[in-house]
Write a protein that holds these residues in place. Structure first.
Motif, PDB file in Angstrom:
ATOM      1  N   LEU A 172       0.833  -1.208   0.000  1.00 60.79           N
ATOM      2  CA  LEU A 172       0.000   0.000   0.000  1.00 60.79           C
ATOM      3  C   LEU A 172       0.868   1.259   0.000  1.00 60.79           C
ATOM      4  O   LEU A 172       0.539   2.251  -0.661  1.00 60.79           O
ATOM      5  CB  LEU A 172      -0.936   0.007   1.207  1.00 60.79           C
ATOM      6  N   VAL A 173       1.975   1.222   0.736  1.00 55.00           N
ATOM      7  CA  VAL A 173       2.900   2.360   0.756  1.00 55.00           C
ATOM      8  C   VAL A 173       3.471   2.605  -0.630  1.00 55.00           C
ATOM      9  O   VAL A 173       3.580   3.748  -1.094  1.00 55.00           O
ATOM     10  CB  VAL A 173       4.040   2.115   1.766  1.00 55.00           C
ATOM     11  N   LEU A 174       3.833   1.519  -1.327  1.00 55.22           N
ATOM     12  CA  LEU A 174       4.404   1.650  -2.670  1.00 55.22           C
ATOM     13  C   LEU A 174       3.383   2.168  -3.668  1.00 55.22           C
ATOM     14  O   LEU A 174       3.709   2.959  -4.566  1.00 55.22           O
ATOM     15  CB  LEU A 174       4.945   0.297  -3.132  1.00 55.22           C
ATOM     16  N   LEU A 175       2.136   1.733  -3.527  1.00 48.57           N
ATOM     17  CA  LEU A 175       1.089   2.133  -4.477  1.00 48.57           C
ATOM     18  C   LEU A 175       0.474   3.483  -4.135  1.00 48.57           C
ATOM     19  O   LEU A 175       0.105   4.252  -5.029  1.00 48.57           O
ATOM     20  CB  LEU A 175      -0.008   1.060  -4.518  1.00 48.57           C
ATOM     21  N   TYR A 176       0.362   3.765  -2.836  1.00 46.78           N
ATOM     22  CA  TYR A 176      -0.305   4.993  -2.380  1.00 46.78           C
ATOM     23  C   TYR A 176       0.578   5.714  -1.356  1.00 46.78           C
ATOM     24  O   TYR A 176       0.236   5.803  -0.178  1.00 46.78           O
ATOM     25  CB  TYR A 176      -1.666   4.667  -1.753  1.00 46.78           C
ATOM     26  N   PRO A 177       1.731   6.232  -1.788  1.00 46.86           N
ATOM     27  CA  PRO A 177       2.694   6.827  -0.842  1.00 46.86           C
ATOM     28  C   PRO A 177       2.192   8.095  -0.155  1.00 46.86           C
ATOM     29  O   PRO A 177       2.779   8.519   0.841  1.00 46.86           O
ATOM     30  CB  PRO A 177       3.914   7.129  -1.732  1.00 46.86           C
ATOM     31  N   ARG A 178       1.124   8.688  -0.652  1.00 41.76           N
ATOM     32  CA  ARG A 178       0.621   9.918  -0.042  1.00 41.76           C
ATOM     33  C   ARG A 178      -0.283   9.655   1.172  1.00 41.76           C
ATOM     34  O   ARG A 178      -0.636  10.581   1.890  1.00 41.76           O
ATOM     35  CB  ARG A 178      -0.149  10.752  -1.078  1.00 41.76           C
TER      36      ARG A 178
END
Length: 257
Positions: A172-178
Motif C-alpha cells: 500500500l505504501v508503494l502504491l499509495y505513498p501519499r
C-alpha cells in the motif's frame, strides 16, 4: 498445554500491539516450530484468529475515518477470488498431506522473509517515492496494480496465513505513498477482514482449524494486544523492529532447514 497456548497468544498479542506487525508472521511459525502443530492446521487456525482480531481493529479505524474503502474494494477484487482458488487448490492437492505440508512450510518461511524486508525497508521505500512523484502510478494503471497486489496477497495469506500485515501495508505504501500511516494501517486491516474470513472458511472446509487452540489463543491475545498498544510509545520503535526482524529471519531459516 492449553495454558501455554494462552500465554503464547498473550506474547504474540503484546508484540503486535507494540510493533503493529501482523500476528500471522509470529503466530504461525510459533505454532509450527514450538508446538509441532501440522503446518496446514497452524495456518487455518491462525487465519480464524486473524479474522476475529482484525474485525475489531476495523471498527476502531472506521470510527477514526482512516479507511479508504475505494482501495479496500480494489484489493478485495483481487484477494477474495485468489483466496478461493488457493483453498480449492489445497483441497485438490491435499492440505494435510506430508508433501503439501512441506510446501506450506516453505511458503511460511518465504512469507516471513517478505515480512522482514517490509519491516526493514518500508520507510526508505516511502521516502524515495515521496522524493520522486513522477514514479507514482495513477488512474487505470494504479487500479490494476492494486487488484494484482490483492491477488498476490490473497494467495499468500491462504497458503501461509502471512502477508496481510506488514507485506500488505508495504504494498500500500508503494502504491499509495501519499496516505498517512494511520490510513495505511486502517485500509490494510479493513481489506484483510474479508480475506482472512474467506481463507479461514476454506481451511474449515479442509478440516484444518483447531477450535480449542483458537479459543486459547484468543483468550491470551486480547489482553496482550491491549497492553502492547498502551505501552507502544514507551518502547523505541527502531529497537523493536530490529529485534523482530532478527527473530523472524532466524525463524525463516529454521523453517527451511
Amino acid at each position: 498445554m492449553t495454558l501455554t497456548y494462552a500465554i503464547s497468544g498473550f506474547a504474540v498479542g503484546l508484540l503486535v500491539g507494540l510493533t503493529g506487525v501482523g500476528g500471522g508472521s509470529l503466530m504461525t511459525p510459533l505454532l509450527t516450530l514450538l508446538f509441532g502443530i501440522n503446518p496446514a492446521v497452524a495456518v487455518g487456525t491462525d487465519l480464524a484468529f486473524a479474522s476475529v482480531t482484525k474485525t475489531a481493529g476495523t471498527f476502531a479505524h472506521r470510527i477514526k475515518n482512516t479507511v479508504h474503502w475505494d482501495i479496500v474494494k480494489l484489493l478485495c477484487m483481487g484477494a477474495l477470488p485468489a483466496a478461493v482458488v488457493a483453498a480449492i487448490g489445497l483441497k485438490y492437492f491435499g492440505a494435510l498431506d506430508k508433501e503439501i505440508n512441506q510446501i506450506i512450510r516453505y511458503s511460511i518461511a518465504g512469507s516471513v522473509l517478505l515480512t522482514v524486508i517490509a519491516l526493514l525497508f518500508r520507510a526508505k521505500m516511502q521516502a524515495w517515492l515521496n522524493a520522486h512523484p513522477e514514479k507514482h502510478l495513477h488512474g487505470r494503471s494504479l487500479a490494476i496494480a492494486t487488484v494484482v497486489s490483492g491477488a498476490v496477497l490473497g494467495t499468500l495469506v491462504t497458503i501461509s496465513s502471512i502477508g496481510a500485515g506488514a507485506v500488505g501495508a508495504t504494498l500500500l505504501v508503494l502504491l499509495y505513498p501519499r496516505l498517512s500511516s494511520a490510513e495505511i494501517a486502517g485500509t490494510d486491516i479493513a481489506y484483510a477482514v474479508p480475506l482472512t474470513a474467506i481463507a479461514a472458511f476454506g481451511h474449515w472446509w479442509l478440516g484444518s482449524i483447531d477450535w480449542n487452540l483458537l479459543a486459547m489463543l484468543l483468550l491470551g491475545s486480547v489482553p496482550g494486544i491491549t497492553i502492547g498498544s498502551l505501552a507502544a510509545r514507551a518502547v523505541p520503535e527502531r529497537f523493536l523492529r530490529g529485534l523482530l526482524a532478527t527473530t523472524l529471519t532466524g525463524v525463516a531459516a529454521k523453517l527451511v532447514l
